[in-house]
Scaffold this active site. Sequence first.
Site, PDB file in Angstrom:
ATOM      1  N   LEU A  75      -1.731 -12.724  -2.141  1.00  8.50           N
ATOM      2  CA  LEU A  75      -2.080 -14.068  -1.722  1.00  8.50           C
ATOM      3  C   LEU A  75      -2.821 -13.745  -0.271  1.00  8.50           C
ATOM      4  O   LEU A  75      -3.223 -14.230   0.593  1.00  8.50           O
ATOM      5  CB  LEU A  75      -0.739 -15.198  -0.966  1.00  8.50           C
ATOM      6  CG  LEU A  75      -0.004 -15.284  -2.302  1.00  8.50           C
ATOM      7  CD1 LEU A  75       1.329 -16.430  -1.539  1.00  8.50           C
ATOM      8  CD2 LEU A  75      -0.796 -16.332  -3.317  1.00  8.50           C
ATOM      9  N   CYS A  76      -3.079 -12.401  -0.428  1.00  5.47           N
ATOM     10  CA  CYS A  76      -4.377 -11.872   0.796  1.00  5.47           C
ATOM     11  C   CYS A  76      -5.680 -12.451   0.672  1.00  5.47           C
ATOM     12  O   CYS A  76      -6.195 -12.285  -0.481  1.00  5.47           O
ATOM     13  CB  CYS A  76      -4.287 -10.326   1.115  1.00  5.47           C
ATOM     14  SG  CYS A  76      -2.636  -9.816   1.800  1.00  5.47           S
ATOM     15  N   ASP A 128       2.228  12.692  -2.798  1.00  5.27           N
ATOM     16  CA  ASP A 128       1.465  12.878  -4.271  1.00  5.27           C
ATOM     17  C   ASP A 128       0.890  14.488  -4.146  1.00  5.27           C
ATOM     18  O   ASP A 128       1.121  15.229  -4.838  1.00  5.27           O
ATOM     19  CB  ASP A 128       0.722  11.924  -4.619  1.00  5.27           C
ATOM     20  CG  ASP A 128      -0.231  12.267  -5.858  1.00  5.27           C
ATOM     21  OD1 ASP A 128       0.463  12.635  -6.897  1.00  5.27           O
ATOM     22  OD2 ASP A 128      -1.385  12.526  -5.869  1.00  5.27           O
TER      23      ASP A 128
END
Length: 159
Positions: A75-76, A128
């Site tokens: 919803l941005c 990572d």
Amino acid sequence: MAGLTHFDAEGHAHMVDVSDKPATARLAVAEGWVRMASQTLDIVRQGLANKGDVLGVARLAGIMGAKQTASLIPLCHPLPITRIALDLTPDPALPGIRIAATVRTTGQTGVEMEALTAVSVAALTIYDMLKAAEKGMEIGGIRLTLREGGKSGRYEAQK
């Protein structure tokens, strides 16, 4: 669902209509950290990670993440971001890396989610790049520390 702008009168999720809001200068700053063993932090500080420059790659990943926020968070609004800066600071007292992201725009809605996404993606990238050395690293402390602009004005988190 009073006060929650991402829900309509029936409680259904929707993207907020910002068309009537004026474009104003907006700023958001977020922070977080990646805690690791001192030996893993030494790998970062000495530039010995097998995958390369940990902080440089994490900085770029955070910038890219902020630019992709509207694609990641349903919803941005997509925003015309005018500045993204990430500070990644080795902290032997943690031990680990402290991350701060600053995002600016001139628009109809704020950039809090972009700053939080930048910190999150940078932290995940650090993990990572170093997971071969340490799988037990911890990511945490991700929060908004400052926002300025728009109708709600200034917010500053307690230290």
